[in-house]
Design a protein around this motif. Structure first.
Motif, mmCIF file in Angstrom:
data_model
loop_
_atom_site.group_PDB
_atom_site.id
_atom_site.type_symbol
_atom_site.label_atom_id
_atom_site.label_comp_id
_atom_site.label_asym_id
_atom_site.label_seq_id
_atom_site.Cartn_x
_atom_site.Cartn_y
_atom_site.Cartn_z
ATOM 1 N N PRO A 6 0.826 -1.220 0.000
ATOM 2 C CA PRO A 6 0.000 0.000 0.000
ATOM 3 C C PRO A 6 0.858 1.267 0.000
ATOM 4 O O PRO A 6 1.889 1.341 0.675
ATOM 5 C CB PRO A 6 -0.800 -0.127 1.304
ATOM 6 N N HIS A 7 0.412 2.235 -0.795
ATOM 7 C CA HIS A 7 0.984 3.584 -0.824
ATOM 8 C C HIS A 7 2.404 3.635 -1.397
ATOM 9 O O HIS A 7 3.063 4.669 -1.291
ATOM 10 C CB HIS A 7 0.977 4.200 0.581
ATOM 11 N N GLU A 8 2.882 2.553 -2.018
ATOM 12 C CA GLU A 8 4.210 2.589 -2.635
ATOM 13 C C GLU A 8 4.160 3.049 -4.083
ATOM 14 O O GLU A 8 5.185 3.443 -4.634
ATOM 15 C CB GLU A 8 4.883 1.211 -2.557
ATOM 16 N N ALA A 9 2.971 2.980 -4.708
ATOM 17 C CA ALA A 9 2.884 3.275 -6.137
ATOM 18 C C ALA A 9 1.712 4.193 -6.434
ATOM 19 O O ALA A 9 0.687 4.177 -5.747
ATOM 20 C CB ALA A 9 2.750 1.987 -6.939
ATOM 21 N N LEU A 10 1.897 5.004 -7.458
ATOM 22 C CA LEU A 10 0.814 5.782 -8.052
ATOM 23 C C LEU A 10 0.599 5.227 -9.457
ATOM 24 O O LEU A 10 1.517 5.234 -10.281
ATOM 25 C CB LEU A 10 1.172 7.267 -8.117
ATOM 26 N N PHE A 11 -0.595 4.739 -9.711
ATOM 27 C CA PHE A 11 -0.896 4.092 -10.979
ATOM 28 C C PHE A 11 -1.468 5.115 -11.961
ATOM 29 O O PHE A 11 -2.449 5.799 -11.662
ATOM 30 C CB PHE A 11 -1.895 2.948 -10.768
ATOM 31 N N ILE A 12 -0.835 5.203 -13.117
ATOM 32 C CA ILE A 12 -1.311 6.065 -14.193
ATOM 33 C C ILE A 12 -1.967 5.140 -15.207
ATOM 34 O O ILE A 12 -1.289 4.390 -15.914
ATOM 35 C CB ILE A 12 -0.151 6.861 -14.812
ATOM 36 N N THR A 13 -3.281 5.182 -15.264
ATOM 37 C CA THR A 13 -4.059 4.137 -15.913
ATOM 38 C C THR A 13 -4.855 4.693 -17.085
ATOM 39 O O THR A 13 -5.483 5.756 -16.973
ATOM 40 C CB THR A 13 -5.029 3.495 -14.891
ATOM 41 N N SER A 52 -6.133 8.762 -4.236
ATOM 42 C CA SER A 52 -4.710 9.101 -4.128
ATOM 43 C C SER A 52 -3.822 8.089 -4.841
ATOM 44 O O SER A 52 -2.663 8.386 -5.154
ATOM 45 C CB SER A 52 -4.301 9.179 -2.659
ATOM 46 N N GLU A 53 -4.346 6.883 -5.112
ATOM 47 C CA GLU A 53 -3.524 5.802 -5.660
ATOM 48 C C GLU A 53 -3.493 5.768 -7.178
ATOM 49 O O GLU A 53 -2.625 5.109 -7.757
ATOM 50 C CB GLU A 53 -4.052 4.444 -5.179
ATOM 51 N N GLU A 54 -4.428 6.426 -7.838
ATOM 52 C CA GLU A 54 -4.544 6.248 -9.284
ATOM 53 C C GLU A 54 -4.934 7.544 -9.975
ATOM 54 O O GLU A 54 -5.801 8.284 -9.506
ATOM 55 C CB GLU A 54 -5.575 5.160 -9.601
ATOM 56 N N LEU A 55 -4.281 7.780 -11.107
ATOM 57 C CA LEU A 55 -4.655 8.857 -12.015
ATOM 58 C C LEU A 55 -5.089 8.214 -13.326
ATOM 59 O O LEU A 55 -4.284 7.562 -13.996
ATOM 60 C CB LEU A 55 -3.474 9.796 -12.249
ATOM 61 N N SER A 74 -0.557 16.955 -21.521
ATOM 62 C CA SER A 74 -1.629 17.120 -20.538
ATOM 63 C C SER A 74 -1.474 16.126 -19.388
ATOM 64 O O SER A 74 -1.851 16.411 -18.247
ATOM 65 C CB SER A 74 -3.000 16.950 -21.207
ATOM 66 N N LEU A 75 -0.889 14.953 -19.668
ATOM 67 C CA LEU A 75 -0.661 13.964 -18.613
ATOM 68 C C LEU A 75 0.320 14.508 -17.580
ATOM 69 O O LEU A 75 0.103 14.345 -16.368
ATOM 70 C CB LEU A 75 -0.142 12.657 -19.218
ATOM 71 N N ILE A 76 1.383 15.174 -18.022
ATOM 72 C CA ILE A 76 2.356 15.735 -17.088
ATOM 73 C C ILE A 76 1.695 16.798 -16.203
ATOM 74 O O ILE A 76 1.929 16.842 -14.980
ATOM 75 C CB ILE A 76 3.553 16.323 -17.861
ATOM 76 N N GLN A 77 0.847 17.629 -16.790
ATOM 77 C CA GLN A 77 0.145 18.636 -16.001
ATOM 78 C C GLN A 77 -0.785 17.981 -14.977
ATOM 79 O O GLN A 77 -0.821 18.378 -13.806
ATOM 80 C CB GLN A 77 -0.654 19.553 -16.925
ATOM 81 N N ALA A 78 -1.546 16.972 -15.432
ATOM 82 C CA ALA A 78 -2.469 16.295 -14.528
ATOM 83 C C ALA A 78 -1.720 15.563 -13.423
ATOM 84 O O ALA A 78 -2.159 15.545 -12.262
ATOM 85 C CB ALA A 78 -3.336 15.312 -15.324
ATOM 86 N N LEU A 79 -0.593 14.954 -13.772
ATOM 87 C CA LEU A 79 0.200 14.227 -12.781
ATOM 88 C C LEU A 79 0.771 15.183 -11.735
ATOM 89 O O LEU A 79 0.741 14.888 -10.521
ATOM 90 C CB LEU A 79 1.328 13.467 -13.482
ATOM 91 N N THR A 80 1.271 16.326 -12.174
ATOM 92 C CA THR A 80 1.808 17.310 -11.238
ATOM 93 C C THR A 80 0.732 17.782 -10.265
ATOM 94 O O THR A 80 0.969 17.871 -9.041
ATOM 95 C CB THR A 80 2.389 18.506 -12.012
ATOM 96 N N ALA A 81 -0.451 18.058 -10.799
ATOM 97 C CA ALA A 81 -1.555 18.493 -9.941
ATOM 98 C C ALA A 81 -1.966 17.396 -8.970
ATOM 99 O O ALA A 81 -2.235 17.654 -7.786
ATOM 100 C CB ALA A 81 -2.740 18.921 -10.807
ATOM 101 N N HIS A 82 -2.014 16.169 -9.451
ATOM 102 C CA HIS A 82 -2.406 15.039 -8.596
ATOM 103 C C HIS A 82 -1.411 14.873 -7.445
ATOM 104 O O HIS A 82 -1.816 14.716 -6.276
ATOM 105 C CB HIS A 82 -2.461 13.755 -9.427
ATOM 106 N N MET A 83 -0.126 14.930 -7.750
ATOM 107 C CA MET A 83 0.876 14.704 -6.714
ATOM 108 C C MET A 83 0.928 15.864 -5.732
ATOM 109 O O MET A 83 1.202 15.672 -4.532
ATOM 110 C CB MET A 83 2.240 14.445 -7.347
ATOM 111 N N ASP A 84 0.643 17.071 -6.198
ATOM 112 C CA ASP A 84 0.548 18.203 -5.271
ATOM 113 C C ASP A 84 -0.643 18.029 -4.338
ATOM 114 O O ASP A 84 -0.545 18.297 -3.127
ATOM 115 C CB ASP A 84 0.410 19.507 -6.054
#
Length: 425
Positions: free
Chosen positions: A33-40, A56-59, A68-78
């Motif tokens: 748990p909580h070791e990975a962020l899944f980009i699906t 929190s675990e998946e985008l 757009s993925l990089i922007q969404a990922l940055t926002a998600h991780m923030d």
């Protein structure tokens, strides 16, 4: 007035897992748990039977739109106070996206050029041939007339396959011109249906003719570092004659190599082949055939082997290859001496005909003491279409057997697997 120093906020280090399947996601998130962020990819989540991860675990995002993925990922991780600690990918069609994310985030991952070298079977073999690495000869095919002269240059026939692609999908053995003509037209039709699929997209040559190399087939995982290569596992492929060409009916571990083929020779060839493709570090898989006591390389790619192999390695050697891939991605230490495998075999279950799956009764098979796992991925109501129209829906799951001390384990496992009662109408 109070201000918030965001640099002081503790952020959780997280491995980015790009574009993998729902069963791998469930495996990783429940065990670690909580070791990975899944980009699906959206279609993976929409068709998944597995539980939906926590927000929190998946985008879930379109993997083809990197910007757009990089922007969404940055926002998600923030939003969830996460920071990227590595990047891993288990699917060939998502590797270019993973490479672009890695470059944008300054993470360690194979370069896009190396991935494209691996993905393009013609380029890979041209590179290997230029480096004196044993592999089949290849020829590009635009028209059926391109195939016929090639038969004069081969002794064991040809294999026609997509220049890109994976596994046995749209791969055909051709022993004579008539079989080649039938295969070519089937491939043209099949590739037209798959033209929007990123796994098969190619700007130039769609089809490759490859020299048929006959011999026992193997699959291996290895870890490449800047100073060398470590073999993690070798599995012997079970390739039956009564199934579509190239289909693996199962795997045997440990996949003992012939006595005349020392592991040191294989390791040397694999390292030379990986570096020739532009691979530098990371976990990789390779398929090869032994002929005349030499390994002829068929395919290499920077991810661990798939199919039923993660389950087989977990049961036979207590090796969680998915966790190892995450550890390698984040440069955590690993010890190759930990990986010792007892004899086991995985038999993949394929439907015998098209139709609607009515039932699968595993009770009799489950009573066999040698059965260590029955993993079924289909439920009643599932529609089955056989190859070459569909290479996915006919696969129903796998069974893993303990084969310690058995003579002719392949035959015994295949006979036991028949105790799985499958009804299709």
């Amino acid at each position: 007035m109070q201000t918030t120093d965001t640099s002081a906020v503790h952020k959780t280090p997280t491995v980015l897992v790009v574009g993998t399947t729902a069963d791998y996601i469930e495996w990783i998130r429940t065990r670690y748990p909580h070791e990975a962020l899944f980009i699906t990819a959206p279609h993976v989540r929409q068709t998944a039977r597995e539980p939906v991860p926590e927000p929190s675990e998946e985008l879930v995002w379109d993997l083809s739109d990197t910007a757009s993925l990089i922007q969404a990922l940055t926002a998600h991780m923030d939003t969830y106070a996460q920071t990227p600690d590595g990047i891993a990918c288990f699917d060939c069609e998502s590797m270019v996206t993973a490479a672009r994310l890695a470059r944008a985030l300054a993470l360690s991952y194979p370069d896009e050029s190396a991935i494209l070298n691996c993905r393009d079977k013609r380029i890979a073999k041209q590179i290997w041939q230029a480096s004196d690495i044993p592999c089949p000869r290849v020829w590009p095919v635009h028209h059926i007339d391109d195939v016929m002269p090639i038969f004069k240059n081969v002794t064991a026939g040809l294999v026609l396959k997509p220049v890109r692609g994976s596994g046995s999908e749209l791969v055909f053995q051709c022993r004579n011109p008539k079989e080649a003509e039938t295969a070519f037209h089937t491939m043209v039709s099949g590739l037209e249906k798959r033209k929007e699929h990123p796994l098969f997209a190619h700007p130039d040559h769609l089809i490759l003719a490859e020299e048929r190399i006959c011999g026992p087939e193997y699959s291996a995982d290895f870890i490449l570092t800047k100073t060398g290569l470590t073999l993690i596992r070798v599995a012997r492929k079970i390739i039956p004659a009564n199934m579509p060409f190239g289909t693996a009916a199962g795997y045997e571990v440990p996949g003992n190599l012939p006595l005349q083929v020392p592991v040191e020779m294989v390791t040397h060839i694999l390292e030379k082949a990986a570096r020739a493709l532009g691979l530098d570090t990371g976990i990789c898989m390779v398929d090869f055939v032994i002929k005349n006591n030499r390994p002829y390389l068929i395919e290499m790619t920077p991810r661990p082997g798939g199919d039923c192999l993660p389950w087989l390695l977990d049961i036979s050697g207590n090796l969680d290859i998915l966790k190892l891939a995450l550890d390698v991605a984040r440069n955590r230490p690993w010890n190759p001496c930990d990986y010792q495998f007892s004899p086991h075999m995985a038999i993949r279950i394929h439907a015998k005909k098209s139709g609607i799956l009515q039932s699968i009764d595993a009770r009799q098979l489950a009573s066999e003491p040698r059965v260590k796992q029955i993993h079924l991925i289909r439920q009643p109501g599932h529609e089955i279409v056989l190859p070459p129209d569909d290479y996915d829906s006919w696969f129903l799951g796998h069974v893993i057997f303990d084969t310690y001390g058995w003579h002719f384990p392949e035959t015994r496992c295949s006979l036991l697997a028949r105790h799985l009662e499958i009804e299709i109408r």
